[in-house]
Write a protein that holds these residues in place. Structure first.
Motif, short mmCIF file in Angstrom:
data_model
loop_
_atom_site.label_atom_id
_atom_site.label_comp_id
_atom_site.label_asym_id
_atom_site.label_seq_id
_atom_site.Cartn_x
_atom_site.Cartn_y
_atom_site.Cartn_z
N ALA A 223 0.72 -1.14 -0.12
CA ALA A 223 -0.30 0.08 0.01
C ALA A 223 0.86 1.32 0.08
N GLU A 224 0.23 2.38 -0.58
CA GLU A 224 0.88 3.66 -0.37
C GLU A 224 0.70 4.44 0.82
N VAL A 225 -0.44 4.19 1.69
CA VAL A 225 -0.58 4.86 2.90
C VAL A 225 -1.00 3.90 3.95
N PHE A 226 -0.20 4.23 5.09
CA PHE A 226 -0.47 3.43 6.32
C PHE A 226 -0.99 4.35 7.45
N ILE A 227 -2.10 3.73 7.88
CA ILE A 227 -2.72 4.62 9.19
C ILE A 227 -2.93 3.51 10.42
N PHE A 228 -2.30 3.99 11.69
CA PHE A 228 -2.36 3.30 12.75
C PHE A 228 -3.21 3.98 13.83
N ASP A 229 -4.47 3.39 14.03
CA ASP A 229 -5.41 4.28 15.00
C ASP A 229 -5.15 3.50 16.21
#
Length: 327
Positions: A223-229
């Motif tokens: 993936a190009e974007v990684f978001i960690f909540d």
């Protein structure tokens, strides 16, 4: 679509959510996330409860047009995000891309192991209650599309049969499996590979980093974007995956699989039963010699205990015998 406009009173969210009130912190966070995605940089955000963090990262992610993985701190958060927040944001922003939910393989029914357990449970010392549960799961398996056991209403979350009807890295047969064409894990992963946004959890994300599983190639798509909540949980979870561990339960599970193999596929190999029994007894003796449950300490120091040393050797002998017989 301009990010600040999305979060204004008469913007996309204002139209989609009744009573939506613009919040400066939420808009500021969304703009920073948008900027970080655009510049391919890192961003850490700490924001109080009620800021509306979820929407503040989802809007720029969906509008970016880039393949995104969102990782949450727990399965409950993962489901809430996928079933509640994402559909709302998709509608508000007119997003037409594909989204997917991906959990660890222990959440998906394994059809091959289910059929083996049903054969096994008709044996002379089986528990009728477990057989009833297996029959309910089998009936549900013919209608489910996802195979996610969390959706099976007849099955309690802590049911004892779950480890027996799901697969793990050690016992999955991959492409050799007779049910591979209908495999729910394989289908879920394929869906994730094709999706524009995939919702996972930290356990799954770190497991993938620690070991690219065999039989399925990569677990998570690039993936190009990684978001960690809930990113503050990551250090503790990472330490579980970047260390090595062995438990008496793992050995007991191996013994159980060997026993089922003996009863179903290789009835002429009595030796398999003996191997399974030896594994279970040596693992439990080893467990007892470690002392109180919950004991923590340095392994090198623990090994100075001669009783533990002997039990360790017995366990290694049992594992070696198991290997030779299985060969």
């Amino acid at each position: 679509m301009n990010i600040s406009t999305v979060f204004s009173a008469d913007g996309a969210l204002g139209k989609a959510i009744s009573g939506f009130q613009p919040r400066d912190e939420q808009t500021m966070m969304a703009e920073n996330v948008h900027q970080a995605i655009k510049e391919q940089s890192q961003l850490v955000v700490e924001a109080g409860t009620g800021t509306g963090k979820t929407f503040a990262y989802l809007a720029p992610a969906l509008l970016s047009g880039k393949k995104t993985i969102v990782s949450t701190g727990s399965k409950n958060l993962q489901e809430q995000l996928f079933h509640r927040d994402l559909p709302l944001m998709k509608d508000a922003l007119g997003f037409t891309g594909r989204i997917a939910l991906l959990k660890g393989r222990a959440n998906y029914l394994c059809l091959d192991r289910l059929s083996r357990q049903i054969v096994e449970s008709h044996g002379h010392h089986s528990d009728p209650q477990l057989l009833t549960q297996l029959v309910k799961v089998r009936s549900w398996s013919s209608s489910t599309k996802s195979g996610d056991l969390g959706e099976c209403e007849d099955l309690a979350e802590d049911s004892r049969i779950i480890p027996d009807i799901t697969s793990n890295n050690e016992n999955c047969l991959g492409k050799e499996c007779p049910s591979f064409g209908d495999c729910f894990v394989f289908k879920a992963r394929n869906k994730a590979l094709e999706a524009d946004l995939v919702v996972v959890n930290h356990h799954l994300f770190l497991a993938d980093m620690a070991v690219k599983e065999t039989g399925f190639g990569e677990l998570l798509p690039e993936a190009e974007v990684f978001i960690f909540d809930e990113a503050h949980q990551i250090p503790d979870i990472a330490s579980q995956y970047f260390g090595q561990s062995i438990s008496s339960k793992q050995i007991a599970d191996l013994a159980k699989d060997i026993e089922i193999g003996y009863r179903t596929e290789a009835k002429d190999m009595r030796q398999l039963q003996k191997v399974a029994d030896k594994l279970v007894s040596s693992a439990s003796e080893m467990r007892i010699s470690l002392g109180e449950p919950g004991f923590r300490g340095n392994w090198r120091d623990a090994l100075k205990n001669q009783k533990l040393q002997r039990e360790m050797e017995r366990l290694q002998d049992a594992l070696q015998l198991c290997r030779d017989v299985l060969k």
